[in-house]
Design a protein around this motif. Structure first.
Motif, short mmCIF file in Angstrom:
data_model
loop_
_atom_site.label_atom_id
_atom_site.label_comp_id
_atom_site.label_asym_id
_atom_site.label_seq_id
_atom_site.Cartn_x
_atom_site.Cartn_y
_atom_site.Cartn_z
N PRO A 176 34.32 30.40 41.56
CA PRO A 176 35.65 31.01 41.09
C PRO A 176 35.33 32.38 40.76
CG PRO A 176 34.73 29.57 39.07
CD PRO A 176 33.77 29.58 40.30
N ASN A 177 34.25 32.90 40.70
CA ASN A 177 34.13 34.50 40.43
C ASN A 177 34.83 35.27 41.72
OD1 ASN A 177 32.99 33.86 38.13
ND2 ASN A 177 30.95 33.53 39.14
N VAL A 178 35.35 36.10 41.39
CA VAL A 178 35.92 37.22 42.35
C VAL A 178 35.08 38.65 42.38
CG1 VAL A 178 37.83 38.24 43.34
CG2 VAL A 178 38.25 35.96 42.49
N ASN A 179 34.65 39.10 43.27
CA ASN A 179 34.02 40.29 43.27
C ASN A 179 35.14 41.49 43.00
OD1 ASN A 179 33.10 42.90 44.42
ND2 ASN A 179 31.92 41.75 45.67
N ASN A 180 34.75 41.96 41.91
CA ASN A 180 35.54 43.05 41.00
C ASN A 180 35.92 44.13 42.06
OD1 ASN A 180 36.42 42.80 38.34
ND2 ASN A 180 34.08 42.71 37.83
N GLU A 181 35.29 44.48 42.97
CA GLU A 181 35.74 45.53 44.06
C GLU A 181 37.16 45.16 44.65
OE1 GLU A 181 34.25 48.43 44.76
OE2 GLU A 181 32.79 47.81 42.77
N LEU A 182 37.35 43.88 44.92
CA LEU A 182 38.61 43.46 45.72
C LEU A 182 39.78 43.67 44.95
CD1 LEU A 182 37.43 39.86 46.83
CD2 LEU A 182 38.03 42.00 48.31
N TYR A 183 39.74 43.68 43.44
CA TYR A 183 40.84 44.21 42.66
C TYR A 183 41.20 45.59 43.17
CZ TYR A 183 40.19 39.71 40.09
OH TYR A 183 39.61 38.34 40.04
N LYS A 184 40.23 46.32 43.34
CA LYS A 184 40.40 47.97 43.29
C LYS A 184 40.96 48.39 44.80
CE LYS A 184 36.33 48.58 40.61
NZ LYS A 184 35.08 48.91 40.63
N LEU A 185 40.71 47.31 45.94
CA LEU A 185 41.20 47.80 46.98
C LEU A 185 42.72 47.54 47.43
CD1 LEU A 185 38.29 45.81 49.24
CD2 LEU A 185 38.73 48.32 48.64
N ASN A 186 43.46 48.63 48.11
CA ASN A 186 44.67 48.53 48.34
C ASN A 186 45.12 47.89 49.82
OD1 ASN A 186 44.37 50.60 49.92
ND2 ASN A 186 45.60 52.08 48.42
N ASN A 187 43.88 47.72 50.45
CA ASN A 187 44.10 47.05 51.91
C ASN A 187 43.74 45.59 51.90
OD1 ASN A 187 41.36 47.80 51.46
ND2 ASN A 187 41.25 48.86 53.68
N VAL A 188 44.01 44.80 50.99
CA VAL A 188 43.48 43.53 50.73
C VAL A 188 44.67 42.70 50.21
CG1 VAL A 188 40.99 43.71 50.72
CG2 VAL A 188 42.23 43.42 48.48
N VAL A 189 44.80 41.38 50.61
CA VAL A 189 45.90 40.47 49.75
C VAL A 189 44.92 39.34 49.44
CG1 VAL A 189 47.84 38.98 49.98
CG2 VAL A 189 47.86 40.91 51.43
N ILE A 190 44.83 39.05 48.10
CA ILE A 190 44.17 38.14 47.46
C ILE A 190 44.83 37.13 46.86
CG2 ILE A 190 41.91 39.69 47.11
CD1 ILE A 190 42.88 40.25 44.41
N LEU A 191 44.40 35.64 47.28
CA LEU A 191 45.37 34.63 46.66
C LEU A 191 44.44 33.76 46.09
CD1 LEU A 191 47.54 33.76 49.85
CD2 LEU A 191 48.08 35.10 47.62
N PRO A 192 44.68 32.98 45.03
CA PRO A 192 44.09 32.03 44.25
C PRO A 192 43.80 30.64 44.88
CG PRO A 192 46.02 32.06 43.30
CD PRO A 192 46.22 32.86 44.50
N HIS A 193 43.09 30.65 46.00
CA HIS A 193 42.78 29.27 46.75
C HIS A 193 43.86 28.37 46.93
CE1 HIS A 193 39.19 26.72 48.25
NE2 HIS A 193 40.17 26.12 48.85
N LEU A 194 44.86 28.93 47.67
CA LEU A 194 46.15 27.99 47.84
C LEU A 194 46.34 27.45 49.21
CD1 LEU A 194 48.57 30.78 46.30
CD2 LEU A 194 47.71 28.64 45.36
N GLY A 195 45.40 27.01 50.04
CA GLY A 195 45.47 26.62 51.45
C GLY A 195 46.32 25.36 51.28
#
Ligand code: GLV
Ligand code: GLV
Length: 318
Positions: A266-285
Motif C-alpha cells: 500500500p505504499n505509494v511512491n512520493n514522487e507520484l503526488y508531485k506529478l501533474n500528468n498522472v491520475v492516481i486512484l486507490p486500487h478501485l478496479g
C-alpha cells in the motif's frame, strides 16, 4: 466447520455460510490483519476468506493445520503461495468474471480522465478560476483513430478493448497466446510487447502478477512509448518498472499515466503526488457495489462446495 474472514466484506458472504450451518468469524477491524493475529484467529478454520492485502505464505499455511480451502476475495492471487497450498491439499479459489466489467469500466475511466485533463479541470473549477470558455483551455486528446495497446488479453483486457473500440480506436494486443475470437470481433492484432509500446497511443495493462510478468514492462520497453502516449495500469504495480515510468513522466516523455495499483502497495511512491500528468486512484478496479457483493458470495460458495466434497466453482490454476 469453521471459516475465518480476514476483514469485513459484504455480509452476504457470512450469511450464505451461516445458512449452511458453518461457523463464521471475521476480523472486526477495517485494516489488514497482522500475520500473527491471522494465525492465532484462524487456527481452527477449515476455510479462509483472504484478501489481496493478506500474504498467505508457507508460514501461514503451515500454521493453519485444518485448512482445506482458501477463497481469495480478488481475481489476482499473487498474495498466496498456491503451489505450497496445493501441495498440502488445500484448494485456492479466486473471483474471476464477476469483477471484469467493474475493472474494465475503471480502466476506461482512467483513459478518458487522462486524455481530457479531467482532474486538473475539475480542480480549476473548485479553485474558482473559471472565467468562461477559452479556445485553449485544458486541451486533451480524442480517442477516435488512436491505437490502443492491450497488455494481457484476458477477460479484463478484452472487455477494456471492447469499450475502447466503441470510441473508434484500433486495437493491438500483447498476450502469450493468440486470441482468435477477440481478433475476429474487434479486428484486434497480436503484436510483440516492443511493437505495442512503440505504436500505441493508449496502453492499458491487464496482466496477472507472477514470475513471468514481474517487471516485464521494464525500462527498455517504457522508453519506446510515444511522447503523446497515455499509460494505464489497473492490474498490479509490480509488472511495471514504476520508478522509471515516474522518471519519464517527470521529464514529460509521455503525455500522462493513470495508476490504480502501485509497485509497493500500500505504499505509494512520493514522487507520484508531485506529478501533474498522472491520475492516481486507490486500487478501485473491482470497487462497484455489484462486483463486491458477487465476490463475497462466490468466495462463500467455493468454500461450501469444498466442504461438501464438490469442486470449487473457480479454483485457481497455476
Ligand atoms: C484486484 O486487484 C483483484 O485482483 O481482484
Ligand atoms: C481476469 O479476470 C483476467 O483474466 O483479465
Amino acid at each position: 466447520m469453521n471459516v475465518y474472514i480476514t476483514r469485513k466484506i459484504p455480509s452476504s458472504a457470512k450469511e450464505l455460510l451461516e445458512s449452511k450451518g458453518i461457523n463464521v468469524k471475521e476480523y472486526p477491524k477495517d485494516k489488514p490483519i497482522l500475520k500473527e493475529e491471522l494465525i492465532r484467529n484462524a487456527k481452527d478454520a477449515e476455510g479462509l476468506i483472504s484478501l489481496l492485502t493478506d500474504k498467505i505464505d508457507k508460514e501461514v499455511i503451515d500454521s493453519l493445520p485444518k485448512l482445506k480451502v482458501i477463497a481469495n476475495y480478488a481475481v489476482g492471487f499473487n498474495n498466496i503461495d498456491v503451489k505450497y497450498a496445493n501441495s498440502k491439499n488445500i484448494t485456492v479459489t479466486n473471483t474471476p468474471d464477476i469483477l471484469t466489467d467493474a475493472t474494465a469500466d475503471l480502466a476506461v475511466t482512467l483513459v478518458l480522465t487522462c486524455a481530457r485533463n479531467i482532474i486538473h479541470a475539475e480542480k480549476f473549477m473548485r479553485d474558482k478560476k473559471f472565467e468562461g470558455w477559452k479556445p485553449k483551455l485544458f486541451l486533451g486528446y480524442e480517442l477516435r483513430g488512436k491505437t490502443v495497446g492491450i497488455i494481457g488479453a484476458g477477460r479484463i483486457g478484452i472487455e477494456t478493448a471492447k469499450r475502447l473500440k466503441s470510441f473508434g480506436t484500433k486495437i493491438i494486443y500483447y498476450n502469450r497466446s493468440k486470441k482468435i475470437d477477440f481478433e475476429k470481433e474487434l479486428e484486434a492484432k497480436k503484436v510483440t510487447l516492443k511493437k505495442l509500446m512503440k505504436t500505441s497511443d493508449i496502453i492499458s495493462v491487464h496482466l496477472p502478477l507472477n514470475d513471468k510478468t514481474n517487471c516485464l514492462i521494464d525500462k527498455e520497453h517504457l522508453d519506446l512509448m510515444k511522447s503523446s502516449a497515455i499509460f494505464i495500469n489497473t492490474a498490479r504495480g509490480e509488472v511495471v518498472d514504476e520508478k522509471y515510468l515516474i522518471r519519464l513522466l517527470k521529464n514529460k516523455k509521455i503525455f500522462s499515466a493513470g495508476f490504480d495499483v502501485y509497485f509497493e502497495e500500500p505504499n505509494v511512491n512520493n514522487e507520484l503526488y508531485k506529478l501533474n500528468n498522472v491520475v492516481i486512484l486507490p486500487h478501485l478496479g473491482s470497487a462497484s457495489f455489484e462486483a463486491r457483493s458477487k465476490m463475497a458470495e462466490l468466495c462463500s460458495q467455493n468454500i461450501i462446495n469444498i466442504f461438501n466434497g464438490k469442486r470449487a466453482l473457480t479454483e485457481v490454476k497455476i
